[in-house]
Design an enzyme around this catalytic site. Structure first.
Site, PDB file in Angstrom:
ATOM      1  N   PRO A  46      20.920 -67.523 -16.564  1.00 35.88           N
ATOM      2  CA  PRO A  46      19.854 -68.237 -15.838  1.00 35.88           C
ATOM      3  C   PRO A  46      18.476 -67.671 -16.168  1.00 35.88           C
ATOM      4  CG  PRO A  46      21.628 -67.552 -14.363  1.00 35.88           C
ATOM      5  CD  PRO A  46      21.862 -66.850 -15.653  1.00 35.88           C
ATOM      6  N   GLY A  47      17.490 -68.548 -16.115  1.00 36.28           N
ATOM      7  CA  GLY A  47      16.107 -68.122 -16.266  1.00 36.28           C
ATOM      8  C   GLY A  47      15.632 -67.914 -17.678  1.00 36.28           C
ATOM      9  N   LYS A  69      25.144 -57.827 -25.288  1.00 42.01           N
ATOM     10  CA  LYS A  69      25.626 -56.448 -25.220  1.00 42.01           C
ATOM     11  C   LYS A  69      24.710 -55.512 -26.001  1.00 42.01           C
ATOM     12  CE  LYS A  69      30.458 -57.781 -24.577  1.00 42.01           C
ATOM     13  NZ  LYS A  69      31.828 -57.782 -25.138  1.00 42.01           N
ATOM     14  N   SER A  74      37.444 -57.200 -23.429  1.00 44.74           N
ATOM     15  CA  SER A  74      36.604 -56.449 -24.374  1.00 44.74           C
ATOM     16  C   SER A  74      36.494 -54.970 -24.044  1.00 44.74           C
ATOM     17  CB  SER A  74      35.205 -57.065 -24.422  1.00 44.74           C
ATOM     18  OG  SER A  74      34.581 -56.979 -23.163  1.00 44.74           O
TER      19      SER A  74
END
Length: 959
Positions: A525-526, A898, A855
């Protein structure tokens, strides 16, 4: 009707009224009844109302009856004088005491003989009323339903004591005839005489007239009923001598002797009370009293002039003689009784003993009534005038319509509707199959009645069908330079999105025509997914339409309702075409990953047809029921994650990742877009509020670490709002925000440390994760849960316990990592059986946050080996990747997020799966700058990186 020398008697069902012959002559030999009919000579009336109840209903004769009744009341007793007086009085007395003999079926109507009103009558039955009190000299109809009170009133009437005390209840919502306590009523009321009583069996309807004000002294007990005489059923006819003796004996007894003395034990309901007369204060007819009297009379006349409801009755009462005007006591009561004031205001007038004050209070109530009457008259005139104008306008319009129709200047409504619809289609390129439907519906419309429901349904359908912009397209911009300038002007970064749009424009320019596409932007978001769609529409010069499908559960929102349903309408796509007025708009379908599913169907399945380039050229809306071409529409969808998007729907869209921003990108966005927009929003300029780059960097680092910039925008606006407050309040002429005073504007820092461990101990390894909010660092902690017991007999196999609100996939990944770590350690250091015999606890911090995904496999293996060897891993190392049972490192997603999270945490070395090499090299140079990256295919490579100084001999060390 029986006539005699001086009187005429009007016989009713159970009594007679005696009138003088001059009055009968004045009425022309006829008498008005209460129902408004006229009684002629020789006829009987069963009307239950006395003549004085007819004031104001007939000619002036009503006033004469009123004056005659008052005169007879003052004279005391029945209408005295004349040869029929004694006989009439006796017969009326018999009727009053014993009821109506031979009246037949139905209610018994008892008319009571007029008698002398005693000056003192202390013991009275209590009748509690609501809303309006009874004023002296005024009549009121009262219904009584309480059984005990009904029996008491019947007995009092039989005993020739037709007197009651009428008192007003304090609570208007109380509908009971009796009260349980004297506190429930006002203690000042009216001594009233029952003039007529209609027995309806379960209730009594009485006409009572007030005579004087009384005040309650105390409650009394109801006296028991005396036994009836043994000769009750003997014939009523007695000798005149016996009747005369009985009447003399009854009149010789004082009425007060008939009431019983009160007893200490009082009944639950107040039925009898002891009263005392209220005496007025002495007063003189001063100029003030005369002025009040004159003003009351004037106000009453003004009310009569405004409100016709009072006109007849009040005029008759006032014209009967000037005695009313000359009597201030009666005038004040009459003034109050004419108003519709509140009950407590009327009771206040009743309780007032000072005559000038009573006149003043009555005048106040009359003035309020006069103002209300004026308001009612004004409203009535306005409504009447409005109705007249509306009616006049309607008549003129109808006449004009007929005249125009006769002259051929106006067409029929149906013709006008058909002409309007055909006018819309003139400049449009309507497909033949659509035009056939339009012609058919117009023919159908001409056969329908204008007021039928089918007419409105057909007209609405044609309205929608002709509002679609058939064959109408907006002129697209195919200039690459202009489009690129628009995109760069509105957004920073987002190179993948901009490159894809420029490719779309280039292909359209080479082909000479444009085709629709289905793109899907996904990311945290954003980051600007929704706003970039608006910029794309501006760059392409297309109309923009947005609708959200988040939480949508009804298929009809997309494909419309069938026309058979009441209130049916097309879906969002057809509404978009009508609003944008082009067939090639840019439609943004927001939050496609949050679409719902309900009992009305699955909207995500409805999107399959809409977002399929092979099918949407003939999109069929349920309401229109004709194919619509959507092949030129550019569809853009937005989502935060792709996991929740159904696979068939995801397959139809071109997925473009809009990743989060690093600190450098956030700083550039804040300086170029957020701060200028916030300054304009708060009405400030750069000289009034200064924010340096150091302030924005600190704001990003300690308050806004998320991937998007929405929270950063809120914090910047918060700083500028507080600056505006200081300037307006006079605290400062200009505000400069520095890193030292930043906390005064946004509070304490949210993030005070970069990571949980500055130096990782044995058993702790930093991993990398990513969510819908962006990337983050994730530590994996391992510890010995129970000491290793090498001397224990039996099964010495160890165990692994995991905590930290892990999902099923991550739990499976932990078990795989545990198995591989034991095998790896056993293979390379057979003497080290730490993982085989120990009970280990594995925890991922921030247990309130759900975590899932594969992961973290290589991170868990490294943490277990670090714990088993008792040695920490390399500092400033982070890793990600899924591990298999054989130690192979599998690829994962979210490499950009990441990597950004690792750099934000100060990591200098990261380990990634070898198959993610292409994802890493797609990143911008400023993101990968300063990072040491290792791409691995097997865990043995990770072990060499994590423990660089360890040799094979070190693995064999026993713990």
């Amino acid at each position: 009707m029986a006539a005699s020398t001086g009187y005429v008697r009007l016989w009713g069902a159970a009594r007679c009224w005696v009138l003088r012959r001059p009055m009968l002559a004045a009425a022309g030999g006829r008498v008005p009844t209460a129902a408004g009919a006229w009684l002629l000579r020789g006829q009987r009336t069963c009307d239950a109302s006395p003549p004085w109840a007819l004031w104001g209903r007939g000619p002036a004769i009503g006033g004469q009856w009123r004056g005659f009744w008052e005169a007879s009341s003052r004279g005391g007793g029945a209408f005295s004088g004349g040869e029929d007086a004694s006989e009439g009085g006796a017969e009326e007395g018999a009727g009053g005491a014993g009821g109506s003999a031979g009246a037949g079926e139905g209610p018994v109507i008892t008319a009571l003989t007029p008698m002398t009103i005693p000056d003192v009558f202390p013991h009275l039955p209590l009748i509690a009323i609501t809303r309006n009190p009874v004023f002296p000299r005024f009549i009121k109809i009262i219904e009584v339903k309480n059984k005990k009170l009904v029996e008491l009133l019947r007995r009092k009437v039989r005993l020739a004591q037709p007197y009651v005390g009428v008192f007003l209840k304090r609570d208007d919502s109380n509908e009971s005839d009796v009260v349980e306590s004297l506190d429930e009523i006002y203690h000042t009321g009216t001594f009233a005489q029952i003039h007529e009583m209609q027995d309806l069996g379960d209730k009594l309807r009485m006409i009572v007239m007030g005579h004087r004000r009384v005040h309650i002294s105390r409650q009394l007990e109801v006296e028991p009923e005396e036994p009836e005489a043994e000769n009750k059923h003997k014939p009523r006819r007695k000798s005149k001598r016996g009747k005369k003796e009985a009447e003399d004996e009854l009149s010789a007894r004082h009425p007060a002797e008939l009431a019983m003395e009160p007893t200490p034990e009082l009944p639950a309901e107040v039925l009898m009370v002891e009263v005392e007369n209220v005496v007025h204060e002495d007063f003189q007819v001063t100029e003030e009293v005369k002025a009040l009297t004159a003003e009351i009379v004037k106000t009453i006349r003004d009310i009569i002039a405004l409100n016709p409801l009072y006109r007849e009755s009040v005029l008759q009462m006032m014209q009967a003689g000037q005695r009313v005007v000359d009597n201030p006591i009666y005038l004040s009561d009459m003034g109050a009784a004419l108003t519709g004031a509140e009950s407590h205001e009327l009771q206040d007038v009743l309780e007032e003993t000072n005559i000038p004050k009573r006149l003043y209070k009555a005048l106040s109530l009359l003035k309020k009534e006069f103002e209300l009457s004026k308001l009612q008259q004004r409203l009535g005139r306005e409504v009447e005038e409005k109705i007249k104008q509306t009616h006049r306008k309607y008549l003129l319009q109808e006449q004009l319509k007929i005249i125009k129709k006769e002259l051929g200047l106006e067409k029929d409504d149906k013709d006008a509707i058909e002409e309007k619809f055909r006018e819309r289609l003139k400049e449009l390129v309507v497909p033949k199959h659509v035009m056939d439907v339009v012609d058919e519906e117009l023919s159908k419309l001409g056969l329908l009645d204008n007021h039928s429901s089918e007419f409105n349904v057909t007209r609405n359908y044609l309205d929608w069908l002709t509002s679609i912009p058939w064959g109408k397209y907006s002129n697209e911009n195919l200039d690459l330079a202009r489009a690129q300038a628009v995109l760069e002007e509105d957004h920073y970064g987002m190179e993948d999105v901009k490159k894809r749009i420029l490719e779309f424009i280039a292909v359209s320019q080479l082909r000479g025509s444009t085709q629709g596409k289905i793109l899907c932007f996904y990311g945290p978001p954003g980051v600007g997914k929704t706003s970039i769609a608006r910029s794309i529409a501006r760059a392409l010069n297309r109309e923009y339409f947005r609708f959200s499908v988040g939480g949508m559960t009804d298929v009809a929102e997309i494909k419309g309702h069938r026309r058979t349903y009441v209130g049916a309408m097309p879906g969002k796509i057809i509404q978009c075409l009508k609003k944008t007025k082009t067939e090639n708009p840019l439609i943004l379908i927001d939050e496609v990953d949050k679409i719902g599913r309900g009992y009305q169907g699955d909207p995500s399945s409805a999107l399959l047809e809409l977002l399929d380039p092979e099918q949407n050229a003939n999109f069929l809306d349920h309401y229109l029921d004709v194919p619509v071409d959507l092949s030129k529409v550019l569809f853009i969808c937005t989502a935060n994650v792709t996991d929740t998007i159904p696979e068939p729907l995801r397959d139809r869209m071109e997925m473009i990742n809009v990743s989060g921003y690093v600190a450098q990108e956030k700083l550039a966005i804040a300086e170029r877009y957020l701060v200028p927009q916030a300054r304009a929003l708060c009405g400030l300029d750069e000289s009034k509020a200064k924010l340096s780059s150091d302030v924005l960097t600190l704001l990003i680092k300690q308050y806004c670490r998320e991937s998007g910039v929405r929270n950063l925008q809120k914090q910047v606006e918060k700083v500028l709002r507080k600056s505006a407050y200081k300037i307006v309040s006079g605290e400062a002429e200009s505000v400069e925000v520095t890193p030292e005073n930043l906390q005064d504007f946004v509070g304490k820092p949210v993030f005070t440390v970069e990571r949980m461990y500055d130096v990782t101990p044995p058993g702790v390894v930093m991993g990398l994760a990513w969510t819908a909010m962006g990337g983050s660092t994730l530590f994996v902690e391992t510890s010995l849960r129970r000491p290793q017991d090498k001397d224990a007999k039996g099964d010495k196999d160890g165990s692994l316990e995991v905590t930290g609100q892990l999902g099923e996939v991550m739990k499976e990944s932990a078990r795989i990592a545990y198995t591989f770590a034991r095998a790896f350690l056993m293979q390379h250091a057979p003497a080290n059986d730490y993982l085989v015999t120990s009970h280990i606890h594995l925890h991922v911090p921030e247990g309130a946050t759900p975590k899932d995904g594969p992961s973290a496999g290589c991170t868990i293996v490294t943490a277990l080996l670090s714990l088993a060897m008792g040695r920490p891993v390399r500092q400033n190392l982070a890793m990600t990747g899924e591990v298999s049972l054989t130690g192979k490192i599998l690829p994962v997603g979210g490499i950009k997020e990441k990597t950004i999270a690792a750099k934000r945490a100060g990591v200098t070395c990261i380990v990634l799966p070898a198959e993610n090499k292409k994802d890493f090299y797609d990143l911008a140079a400023f993101i990968t700058e300063g990072l040491e990256v290792h791409f691995v295919e097997h865990y043995r490579e990770i072990f060499d990186i994590a423990f660089p100084d360890e040799q094979a001999e070190a693995l064999a060390v026993e713990r």
